[in-house]
Each structure stands twice: as C-alpha cells, then as structure tokens.
Scaffold this motif. Structure first.
Motif, PDB file in Angstrom:
ATOM      1  N   ALA A  24       1.624   1.536 -12.161  1.00  0.00           N
ATOM      2  CA  ALA A  24       0.375   2.291 -12.280  1.00  0.00           C
ATOM      3  C   ALA A  24       0.520   3.689 -11.682  1.00  0.00           C
ATOM      4  N   THR A  25      -0.135   4.668 -12.300  1.00  0.00           N
ATOM      5  CA  THR A  25      -0.096   6.046 -11.812  1.00  0.00           C
ATOM      6  C   THR A  25      -1.519   6.602 -11.734  1.00  0.00           C
ATOM      7  N   GLY A  26      -1.654   7.651 -10.926  1.00  0.00           N
ATOM      8  CA  GLY A  26      -2.960   8.282 -10.746  1.00  0.00           C
ATOM      9  C   GLY A  26      -3.443   8.090  -9.321  1.00  0.00           C
ATOM     10  N   PHE A  27      -4.745   8.253  -9.116  1.00  0.00           N
ATOM     11  CA  PHE A  27      -5.323   8.008  -7.799  1.00  0.00           C
ATOM     12  C   PHE A  27      -5.649   6.524  -7.668  1.00  0.00           C
ATOM     13  N   VAL A  28      -5.400   5.981  -6.491  1.00  0.00           N
ATOM     14  CA  VAL A  28      -5.509   4.537  -6.306  1.00  0.00           C
ATOM     15  C   VAL A  28      -6.936   4.040  -6.554  1.00  0.00           C
ATOM     16  N   HIS A  29      -7.946   4.841  -6.185  1.00  0.00           N
ATOM     17  CA  HIS A  29      -9.316   4.377  -6.406  1.00  0.00           C
ATOM     18  C   HIS A  29      -9.671   4.350  -7.896  1.00  0.00           C
ATOM     19  N   ASP A  30      -9.034   5.242  -8.690  1.00  0.00           N
ATOM     20  CA  ASP A  30      -9.282   5.232 -10.134  1.00  0.00           C
ATOM     21  C   ASP A  30      -8.686   3.982 -10.786  1.00  0.00           C
ATOM     22  N   VAL A  31      -7.523   3.568 -10.307  1.00  0.00           N
ATOM     23  CA  VAL A  31      -6.899   2.359 -10.858  1.00  0.00           C
ATOM     24  C   VAL A  31      -7.734   1.131 -10.487  1.00  0.00           C
ATOM     25  N   ALA A  32      -8.240   1.104  -9.262  1.00  0.00           N
ATOM     26  CA  ALA A  32      -9.124   0.000  -8.867  1.00  0.00           C
ATOM     27  C   ALA A  32     -10.407   0.021  -9.694  1.00  0.00           C
ATOM     28  N   ASP A  33     -10.909   1.213  -9.990  1.00  0.00           N
ATOM     29  CA  ASP A  33     -12.105   1.381 -10.816  1.00  0.00           C
ATOM     30  C   ASP A  33     -11.889   0.773 -12.198  1.00  0.00           C
ATOM     31  N   GLU A  34     -10.751   1.073 -12.811  1.00  0.00           N
ATOM     32  CA  GLU A  34     -10.453   0.526 -14.135  1.00  0.00           C
ATOM     33  C   GLU A  34     -10.371  -0.996 -14.103  1.00  0.00           C
ATOM     34  N   HIS A  35      -9.805  -1.510 -13.027  1.00  0.00           N
ATOM     35  CA  HIS A  35      -9.724  -2.970 -12.896  1.00  0.00           C
ATOM     36  C   HIS A  35     -11.116  -3.591 -12.884  1.00  0.00           C
ATOM     37  N   LEU A  36     -12.022  -3.003 -12.110  1.00  0.00           N
ATOM     38  CA  LEU A  36     -13.378  -3.546 -12.029  1.00  0.00           C
ATOM     39  C   LEU A  36     -14.120  -3.400 -13.349  1.00  0.00           C
ATOM     40  N   LYS A  37     -13.878  -2.302 -14.057  1.00  0.00           N
ATOM     41  CA  LYS A  37     -14.522  -2.123 -15.355  1.00  0.00           C
ATOM     42  C   LYS A  37     -14.045  -3.158 -16.364  1.00  0.00           C
ATOM     43  N   GLN A  38     -12.780  -3.535 -16.276  1.00  0.00           N
ATOM     44  CA  GLN A  38     -12.220  -4.511 -17.212  1.00  0.00           C
ATOM     45  C   GLN A  38     -12.617  -5.942 -16.866  1.00  0.00           C
TER      46      GLN A  38
ATOM     47  N   PRO B  90      -8.772 -19.765  -0.497  1.00  0.00           N
ATOM     48  CA  PRO B  90      -8.694 -19.925  -1.949  1.00  0.00           C
ATOM     49  C   PRO B  90      -9.236 -18.712  -2.707  1.00  0.00           C
ATOM     50  N   ARG B  91      -9.621 -17.652  -1.996  1.00  0.00           N
ATOM     51  CA  ARG B  91     -10.303 -16.514  -2.612  1.00  0.00           C
ATOM     52  C   ARG B  91      -9.358 -15.694  -3.493  1.00  0.00           C
ATOM     53  N   GLU B  92      -9.926 -15.100  -4.527  1.00  0.00           N
ATOM     54  CA  GLU B  92      -9.195 -14.141  -5.352  1.00  0.00           C
ATOM     55  C   GLU B  92      -8.996 -12.868  -4.531  1.00  0.00           C
ATOM     56  N   VAL B  93      -7.759 -12.358  -4.506  1.00  0.00           N
ATOM     57  CA  VAL B  93      -7.443 -11.158  -3.726  1.00  0.00           C
ATOM     58  C   VAL B  93      -6.710 -10.161  -4.628  1.00  0.00           C
ATOM     59  N   ARG B  94      -7.231  -8.936  -4.696  1.00  0.00           N
ATOM     60  CA  ARG B  94      -6.594  -7.853  -5.438  1.00  0.00           C
ATOM     61  C   ARG B  94      -6.339  -6.693  -4.472  1.00  0.00           C
ATOM     62  N   PHE B  95      -5.085  -6.255  -4.394  1.00  0.00           N
ATOM     63  CA  PHE B  95      -4.673  -5.247  -3.430  1.00  0.00           C
ATOM     64  C   PHE B  95      -4.082  -4.053  -4.181  1.00  0.00           C
ATOM     65  N   PHE B  96      -4.745  -2.891  -4.061  1.00  0.00           N
ATOM     66  CA  PHE B  96      -4.287  -1.637  -4.673  1.00  0.00           C
ATOM     67  C   PHE B  96      -3.808  -0.708  -3.558  1.00  0.00           C
ATOM     68  N   TYR B  97      -2.539  -0.305  -3.644  1.00  0.00           N
ATOM     69  CA  TYR B  97      -1.957   0.536  -2.595  1.00  0.00           C
ATOM     70  C   TYR B  97      -1.466   1.844  -3.196  1.00  0.00           C
ATOM     71  N   GLY B  98      -1.944   2.971  -2.656  1.00  0.00           N
ATOM     72  CA  GLY B  98      -1.591   4.276  -3.196  1.00  0.00           C
ATOM     73  C   GLY B  98      -0.533   4.994  -2.377  1.00  0.00           C
ATOM     74  N   ALA B  99       0.403   5.633  -3.086  1.00  0.00           N
ATOM     75  CA  ALA B  99       1.444   6.463  -2.463  1.00  0.00           C
ATOM     76  C   ALA B  99       1.741   7.620  -3.407  1.00  0.00           C
ATOM     77  N   ARG B 100       2.455   8.603  -2.893  1.00  0.00           N
ATOM     78  CA  ARG B 100       2.803   9.749  -3.741  1.00  0.00           C
ATOM     79  C   ARG B 100       3.971   9.425  -4.666  1.00  0.00           C
ATOM     80  N   THR B 101       5.069   8.943  -4.108  1.00  0.00           N
ATOM     81  CA  THR B 101       6.279   8.670  -4.886  1.00  0.00           C
ATOM     82  C   THR B 101       6.826   7.295  -4.505  1.00  0.00           C
ATOM     83  N   GLN B 102       7.837   6.844  -5.237  1.00  0.00           N
ATOM     84  CA  GLN B 102       8.459   5.559  -4.925  1.00  0.00           C
ATOM     85  C   GLN B 102       9.079   5.559  -3.533  1.00  0.00           C
TER      86      GLN B 102
END
Length: 348
Positions: A282-296, A237-249
């Motif tokens: 989402a664009t940028g570095f994957v850890h930065d996007v995860a960072d924004e999520h945690l800040k929000q 039942p846990r909340e799960v957030r998955f951020f996956y980084g790649a260069r292009t589509q």
C-alpha cells in the motif's frame, strides 16, 4: 494552595503554587486525559469556568491565542492564580478516572541497545528500583536527561510487564540535537543507569468485543506492540486491523514481530503503508489507506480505534474517523508523539 473543581465529574483537588493542575491531579490519584505533558499535543485541553491561571510555555499549535482568549487552557501548563478555580474537562474516560498504578521515581540499567533503522533505536532498560515497579500496556515513562536538571523525555513501553525485575522496552526516534536520542550514539550504552518517572498515559486497551483499528507511524509502533502483545496474552477473539505508515521501506521495522503476534490472534491483518516510495504494498498516507478499508468493509458501531504517531498523522486520522465515518470520539484513543524542538519553535 488552590482548590480546583473538576467538572462535569464533580470532584475537587488541591493544587500547590509550584505545580500544574495536571500534576496535582496525578499526585492525588486522578487519571485525567493527557498526552505529551509539554503543551504540544492538546490532549489535556480544558475550559476555564471560574478563576484565572498562568500558562507555562506551550505550543500555539496546541492552544491558539484565540482559544486562550475564549477561556480554553492546557491542564499540563496551567498553574492557578486564584484560590478557587473551576475547569470543565473536555475529554475524559468515566471508566478510567483513577490511576490504577502509582506514578513513582525510579532507576534502571540499560541491558540492550539496538539500531532498528537509520533513525530508530530499541532501548531496553531493567528496573533497579523500585523493585515492585508496575505499568500497563500503553503506558509511558519519562527518562531524565543525564546532566540536565529537570529535563525529561517521554517514551512508551512496547513490552508487557511480565518480568521480574520489570523491563522497559522503548522504541526511540532519533532527532538531531535530541537530549536523549542524541546520547544513544555517544553517551548511553549497555550498563548505563538512567533515572525515570512513571508510568503515565491513558492509552490502554479498553474492554469490549468490537473490532480494533490500529493506526501508527514512526516510533508510534511501541505502544501498538504493547497492545498487540496484550491482545495475544488474553487470547482475544476480536478482529484487529493494523495500519502502519512509513516513508520508505528502509523505515520499516519489526514487521516479522508484528506478523508473529498477529498469527496468534483470531482475525488479524497488518498493512504497512509507504508515503514516499513505490512498492508492491500500500502507498499514500496511512490514514487514507485506513479510510479506504473502512469504506469497503464498513465501520461497526463498536469499533475501537488506537492512534499513535506524529501529531499531523493522528489529527488526520481523528478527522477521518469522526467526520467521515462517524466514530464516537469516546471510542478513539491516541498518543501524539511530539518533539521538544517543536514546542520550542512555537512556544507562547
């Protein structure tokens, strides 16, 4: 034969002249923190309290000359010079100090070979022996390089151990000159038999009720798929957030599979992130996007983080989680997906 004292857990192991401290620990059933086992990732870094060791070739990115002079060492490279050696473990999981699955040699047959992107291949092996081979989600195996005595390459399983005979679903990033990945185009095909050793690894789903944060890049998708499948299997039942980084589509793959698994979880969100191409997501570095999520949304005290991918990505995510959000390092679990070429280029 040397005696190795492991502090602060208060245990001792024997270590032969021709083996590293980490291999000796494996042989005697201890699950010490480790990653690449090739001296590249620093996951097994420890501090020498007593005695001397000789280090097999390693990357100075994992252990700098200054750190070595200060007494730090890499257990996957350390071979004792003295009969009595004491090391202080810098990273260990008190709840998972013993191997629950034995590390064994085996042989498997290729049953599927599929190109996922221009440089990532899915390789599925069916275990021929041992017939009772076991592993857990998050584990990896070493494939023995055909025709190259002693050469091995490590790959994580993306599947669950729910078939008989066991299957190993590996997601392999192909590199120019790669000892295994180079054979995926010419040399390895359906029906090819390969030797392997395993399972290794400490990257497994920990018990708990808190939110799960997953960050991955490249072939780091493999163990994350294993964890997602395990979460679905146990009906978490846990909340799960998955951020996956790649260069292009063009570098994205298995998006439908991730969403299919996520749809079976109570609270799941998947965020693909592109660093080198503009798109609707989402664009940028994957850890930065995860960072924004945690800040929000905030960082719960019981957050469990799981990181898999290239060392720069894992290191950046580790720094973000610990320094910015105050996540306890004991709640962060990671696998750095290194390449042998990286070690060769910076070997001591």
């Amino acid at each position: 034969m040397a005696r190795i004292a492991l502090e602060p857990i208060g245990e001792e192991i024997d270590c032969g002249e021709d083996e590293t401290v980490l291999d000796a620990a494996f042989r005697q059933g201890w699950s010490l923190a480790h990653g690449c086992r090739e001296g590249q990732c620093s996951a097994c870094k420890a501090y020498l309290l007593q005695g001397e060791v000789t280090l097999k070739p390693y990357s100075t990115f994992a252990l700098s000359e200054t750190e070595e002079e200060q007494g730090y060492t890499l257990l996957c490279r350390a071979m004792p010079d003295d009969e009595e050696v004491t090391v202080e473990l810098l990273h260990f999981d008190p709840d998972n100090l013993r191997l629950d699955v034995p590390i064994r040699d085996g042989r498997a047959k290729v049953v599927e070979l599929r190109e996922m992107t221009h440089d990532i291949t899915r390789l599925v092996l069916e275990v021929l022996e041992p017939a009772d081979f076991e592993f857990h989600p998050g584990h990896y195996v070493d494939l023995h390089v055909p025709g190259a005595e002693g050469e091995r390459r490590s790959f994580s399983m993306a599947n669950l151990p729910d078939t008989t005979p066991a299957r190993l679903e590996l997601i392999i990033k192909r590199y120019p000159g790669g000892k295994i990945s180079g054979l995926l185009e010419h040399g390895i095909e359906v029906g090819t038999e390969l030797d392997f050793t395993g399972p290794y690894g400490t990257f497994g789903l920990r018990d708990g009720d808190g939110p799960v944060l997953m960050i991955a890049g490249g072939s780091g998708m493999a163990p994350q798929l294993g964890l997602l499948r395990e979460l679905v299997r146990i009906g978490s039942p846990r909340e799960v957030r998955f951020f996956y980084g790649a260069r292009t589509q063009a570098d994205l793959f298995d998006l439908d599979l991730v969403e299919e698994l996520g749809a079976q979880l109570a609270d799941f969100r998947f965020v693909p992130v592109l660093s080198d191409e503009a798109w609707d997501g989402a664009t940028g570095f994957v850890h930065d996007v995860a960072d924004e999520h945690l800040k929000q949304h905030g960082t719960p005290d019981d957050l469990g983080a799981y990181l898999c991918g290239p060392p720069p990505m894992v290191d950046a995510a580790l720094e973000m989680l610990t320094d910015v959000h105050g996540v306890d390092e004991q709640r962060i679990h990671y696998d750095k997906f290194t390449t042998t070429a990286a070690a060769d280029g910076a070997a001591a």
